[in-house]
Design a protein around this motif. Structure first.
Motif, PDB file in Angstrom:
ATOM      1  N   ASP A   1       1.052  -1.531  -0.235  1.00 15.81           N
ATOM      2  CA  ASP A   1       0.254  -0.306   0.592  1.00 15.81           C
ATOM      3  C   ASP A   1       0.917   1.139   0.102  1.00 15.81           C
ATOM      4  N   GLY A   2       2.235   1.035   1.076  1.00 16.23           N
ATOM      5  CA  GLY A   2       2.857   2.223   0.985  1.00 16.23           C
ATOM      6  C   GLY A   2       3.744   2.203  -0.688  1.00 16.23           C
ATOM      7  N   GLY A   3       3.390   1.893  -1.385  1.00 16.59           N
ATOM      8  CA  GLY A   3       4.139   1.888  -2.653  1.00 16.59           C
ATOM      9  C   GLY A   3       5.658   1.009  -3.094  1.00 16.59           C
ATOM     10  N   VAL A   4       6.148   0.125  -1.911  1.00 16.30           N
ATOM     11  CA  VAL A   4       7.349  -0.144  -1.939  1.00 16.30           C
ATOM     12  C   VAL A   4       6.804  -1.498  -2.882  1.00 16.30           C
ATOM     13  N   ASP A   5       7.331  -1.486  -3.886  1.00 20.16           N
ATOM     14  CA  ASP A   5       6.380  -2.928  -4.850  1.00 20.16           C
ATOM     15  C   ASP A   5       7.401  -4.133  -4.609  1.00 20.16           C
ATOM     16  N   GLY A   6       7.397  -5.681  -5.222  1.00 21.31           N
ATOM     17  CA  GLY A   6       8.077  -6.589  -5.077  1.00 21.31           C
ATOM     18  C   GLY A   6       8.661  -7.439  -3.586  1.00 21.31           C
TER      19      GLY A   6
ATOM     20  N   LEU B   1      18.500  -4.555 -10.323  1.00 25.68           N
ATOM     21  CA  LEU B   1      19.612  -3.846 -10.681  1.00 25.68           C
ATOM     22  C   LEU B   1      19.304  -2.768 -11.392  1.00 25.68           C
ATOM     23  N   GLY B   2      18.156  -1.879 -12.077  1.00 27.79           N
ATOM     24  CA  GLY B   2      18.078  -0.585 -12.798  1.00 27.79           C
ATOM     25  C   GLY B   2      17.394   0.653 -11.635  1.00 27.79           C
ATOM     26  N   TRP B   3      17.687  -0.273 -10.407  1.00 25.01           N
ATOM     27  CA  TRP B   3      17.001   1.524  -9.714  1.00 25.01           C
ATOM     28  C   TRP B   3      18.305   1.959  -9.484  1.00 25.01           C
ATOM     29  N   SER B   4      17.753   3.630  -9.810  1.00 23.51           N
ATOM     30  CA  SER B   4      19.058   4.316  -9.460  1.00 23.51           C
ATOM     31  C   SER B   4      19.311   5.340  -7.835  1.00 23.51           C
ATOM     32  N   LYS B   5      20.506   5.537  -7.837  1.00 25.56           N
ATOM     33  CA  LYS B   5      20.842   5.987  -6.650  1.00 25.56           C
ATOM     34  C   LYS B   5      19.802   6.100  -5.677  1.00 25.56           C
ATOM     35  N   ASP B   6      18.875   7.668  -6.190  1.00 29.71           N
ATOM     36  CA  ASP B   6      17.504   8.038  -6.021  1.00 29.71           C
ATOM     37  C   ASP B   6      16.744   7.018  -5.886  1.00 29.71           C
ATOM     38  N   GLU B   7      16.458   6.501  -6.356  1.00 25.35           N
ATOM     39  CA  GLU B   7      15.304   5.696  -5.929  1.00 25.35           C
ATOM     40  C   GLU B   7      16.171   4.865  -5.146  1.00 25.35           C
ATOM     41  N   VAL B   8      17.313   4.652  -4.598  1.00 31.70           N
ATOM     42  CA  VAL B   8      17.142   2.678  -3.539  1.00 31.70           C
ATOM     43  C   VAL B   8      16.997   3.263  -2.623  1.00 31.70           C
ATOM     44  N   ASN B   9      17.648   5.407  -2.119  1.00 26.01           N
ATOM     45  CA  ASN B   9      17.438   5.642  -0.994  1.00 26.01           C
ATOM     46  C   ASN B   9      16.335   5.986  -0.755  1.00 26.01           C
ATOM     47  N   GLU B  10      15.294   6.484  -1.899  1.00 27.18           N
ATOM     48  CA  GLU B  10      13.867   6.839  -0.955  1.00 27.18           C
ATOM     49  C   GLU B  10      12.619   5.426  -0.664  1.00 27.18           C
ATOM     50  N   ARG B  11      12.758   4.449  -1.432  1.00 27.11           N
ATOM     51  CA  ARG B  11      13.022   2.923  -0.938  1.00 27.11           C
ATOM     52  C   ARG B  11      13.392   2.412  -0.169  1.00 27.11           C
ATOM     53  N   ALA B  12      14.874   2.773   0.588  1.00 24.79           N
ATOM     54  CA  ALA B  12      14.910   2.826   1.756  1.00 24.79           C
ATOM     55  C   ALA B  12      14.369   2.870   3.101  1.00 24.79           C
ATOM     56  N   LYS B  13      13.771   5.323   2.872  1.00 23.31           N
ATOM     57  CA  LYS B  13      13.002   5.502   3.426  1.00 23.31           C
ATOM     58  C   LYS B  13      11.934   5.358   3.323  1.00 23.31           C
ATOM     59  N   ARG B  14      10.967   4.990   2.709  1.00 24.97           N
ATOM     60  CA  ARG B  14      10.125   5.011   2.929  1.00 24.97           C
ATOM     61  C   ARG B  14       9.325   3.222   3.078  1.00 24.97           C
ATOM     62  N   MET B  15       9.926   2.400   2.984  1.00 21.89           N
ATOM     63  CA  MET B  15      10.803   0.936   4.339  1.00 21.89           C
ATOM     64  C   MET B  15      11.043   1.327   5.443  1.00 21.89           C
ATOM     65  N   VAL B  16      11.782   1.980   5.163  1.00 22.65           N
ATOM     66  CA  VAL B  16      11.403   2.445   7.064  1.00 22.65           C
ATOM     67  C   VAL B  16      10.090   3.200   7.450  1.00 22.65           C
ATOM     68  N   GLU B  17      10.008   3.809   6.708  1.00 20.40           N
ATOM     69  CA  GLU B  17       8.543   4.834   7.646  1.00 20.40           C
ATOM     70  C   GLU B  17       7.415   3.849   7.292  1.00 20.40           C
ATOM     71  N   VAL B  18       7.530   3.297   6.691  1.00 18.49           N
ATOM     72  CA  VAL B  18       5.924   1.883   6.504  1.00 18.49           C
ATOM     73  C   VAL B  18       6.226   1.213   7.886  1.00 18.49           C
ATOM     74  N   LEU B  19       7.379   0.280   8.232  1.00 17.56           N
ATOM     75  CA  LEU B  19       7.255  -0.314   9.485  1.00 17.56           C
ATOM     76  C   LEU B  19       7.753  -0.128  10.217  1.00 17.56           C
ATOM     77  N   SER B  20       8.578   1.171  10.745  1.00 21.79           N
ATOM     78  CA  SER B  20       8.469   1.809  11.685  1.00 21.79           C
ATOM     79  C   SER B  20       6.663   1.948  12.062  1.00 21.79           C
ATOM     80  N   SER B  21       5.701   2.742  11.087  1.00 18.52           N
ATOM     81  CA  SER B  21       4.884   2.823  11.157  1.00 18.52           C
ATOM     82  C   SER B  21       3.394   1.944  12.626  1.00 18.52           C
ATOM     83  N   LEU B  22       4.154   0.062  12.343  1.00 16.10           N
ATOM     84  CA  LEU B  22       3.023  -0.552  12.326  1.00 16.10           C
ATOM     85  C   LEU B  22       3.428  -0.775  13.913  1.00 16.10           C
ATOM     86  N   ARG B  23       4.545  -0.608  14.439  1.00 16.33           N
ATOM     87  CA  ARG B  23       4.970  -0.528  15.783  1.00 16.33           C
ATOM     88  C   ARG B  23       4.554  -2.124  15.928  1.00 16.33           C
ATOM     89  N   VAL B  24       5.022  -2.756  15.449  1.00 17.50           N
ATOM     90  CA  VAL B  24       4.785  -4.402  15.508  1.00 17.50           C
ATOM     91  C   VAL B  24       5.062  -5.012  17.222  1.00 17.50           C
TER      92      VAL B  24
END
Ligand code: PLP
Length: 398
Positions: free
Chosen positions: A310-315, A375-398
């Motif tokens: 849902d947070g747009g982190v595909d794959g 393989l095709g992610w740019s540096k910005d894309e992978v950094n943005e993905r890392a940021k989003r993954m942390v946001e999403v997973l932290s917000s779950l407070r599992v």
């Protein structure tokens, strides 16, 4: 993971070589082929890269597994131990020979648990087939010791971990036999294709004959060749092999890109205390095709998987509920749904899945999420993905 992302000029040039000569077959037509033997060239490159004496390329990874088993004399009624977490190709390749797949638990490595393997051995067991899922390997020292003790063969399915290593040796080259897939979504691709590798000359000699109708490949008149035993056709075409010749040259480049992307994501997620990472056996180096991690509970993992999507982190995959990669959804195997009659050895030999206990597998796979590394992610894309993954997973407070 996918080599198709970086399909380019080198691959086109290799295919053009074949198109110019118009010899699309790997055997014969010596005078017409302008010196191009792409399947053989790919086999030589595989031997060099994976430090193995013999390689034989075939039409798919599934075919490679079947040919590998056949080459070792595995047949009707024999048992092959395989993991509960793998791709369906594992049991397909076994069933193709009238052989019985015996499913065994995986652990925190997401691959075969050695203790469970030892418990599953019977007097019919011939082969232990670990599957190095999602970029990392089984505890190969432990499995090798078990195989030695019980006189069994070790066949590594390295289709998802090509380029990874264990104690300095390439995955696939450690067992008696190893297999790779070059299908379209693997780390390197031929479009369709696969390979088996071995240091065992007899297995190799059996393999190239079995994969080509039993042809003994002696002399240069195909029609006059002998057929020492029954075979089948698992040949690869020169067009597919040509793509592989280009891609294998780029394997180390692909691995280093994967490692870079993986490391950025892993570092970011390692700050989340509820997450733990998949265990890599001591001495193992992943091929970094997936980042695999565990949540505290199955429910947390389901929630996290949905939130990432849902947070747009595909794959990112939750294999526990997947139709193709985990035993829970293999009702075609469990209920023996076959178009025609299965061999009696298989009908009688398959486990009674109403009585099996795979709670160890469920414990690990039920809490696992695997994220594909592209393989095709740019540096910005992978950094943005890392940021989003942390946001999403932290917000779950599992
Ligand atoms: C892809 C894959 C295979 C089969 O390969 P194909 O080339 O698609 O037939 C076998 N085992 C594993 C673990 C795979 O991921």
């Amino acid at each position: 993971m996918p080599g198709f992302e970086l399909f380019g000029e080198a691959e086109k040039k290799q295919v053009e070589d074949v198109l110019e000569s118009s010899v699309l077959m790997r055997y014969g037509f010596d005078g017409m082929r302008n010196g191009h033997w792409k399947a053989q060239e790919l086999e030589n490159k595989i031997c060099n890269r994976f430090k193995t004496k013999h390689a034989h390329v075939v039409s798919s990874g599934t075919a490679a597994l079947t040919v590998a088993l056949a080459s070792a004399g595995v047949g009707a009624g024999d048992e092959v131990i395989m993991p509960t977490f793998t791709f369906v190709a594992s049991f397909e390749s076994i069933l193709a020979l009238g052989t019985v797949p015996i499913l065994v638990d995986v652990d925190d490595t997401l691959t075969l648990n050695p203790e469970a393997v030892e418990k599953a051995i019977t007097d019919k067991t011939k082969v232990v087939m670990p599957v190095h899922m999602c970029g990392s390997m089984a505890d190969l020292d432990a499995l090798q010791a078990i195989c030695k003790k019980h006189g069994l063969l070790l066949l590594e399915d390295a289709c998802q971990a090509i380029g990874g290593s264990y104690k300095g040796k390439p995955l696939g080259s450690i067992g008696d036999l190893g297999c790779f897939s070059f299908d379209y979504v693997k780390t390197i691709t031929c479009g369709e294709g696969g390979a088996l590798i071995t240091d065992n000359k007899t297995f190799y000699e059996n393999a190239h004959k079995y994969a080509d109708h039993g042809h003994d490949h002696i002399g240069n008149d195909r029609g006059a060749e002998a057929h020492p035993f029954l075979g089948y056709n698992f040949r690869i075409s020169e067009l597919n092999a040509a793509v592989g010749c280009a891609q294998i040259e780029r394997l180390d480049e692909f691995l280093s890109i994967q490692k870079k992307q993986y490391s950025i994501l892993r570092k970011a997620l390692s700050n989340i205390s509820e997450i733990s990472f998949r265990k890599v056996p001591e001495g193992g180096v992943e091929n970094y095709s997936f980042l695999n991690f565990f949540l505290p509970t199955e429910n947390d993992a389901r929630k996290a998987h949905k939130a990432l999507s849902d947070g747009g982190v595909d794959g990112c995959f939750y294999w526990y509920d997947n139709n193709w990669h985990y035993y829970r959804k293999w009702e075609h195997l469990i209920d023996q749904k076959s178009l025609g009659k299965l061999p009696e050895e298989v009908q009688n030999g398959l486990q009674d899945f109403s009585k099996t206990d795979f709670s160890l597998s469920d414990h690990w796979v039920g809490r696992n999420i695997s994220c594909l590394i592209k393989l095709g992610w740019s540096k910005d894309e992978v950094n943005e993905r890392a940021k989003r993954m942390v946001e999403v997973l932290s917000s779950l407070r599992v």
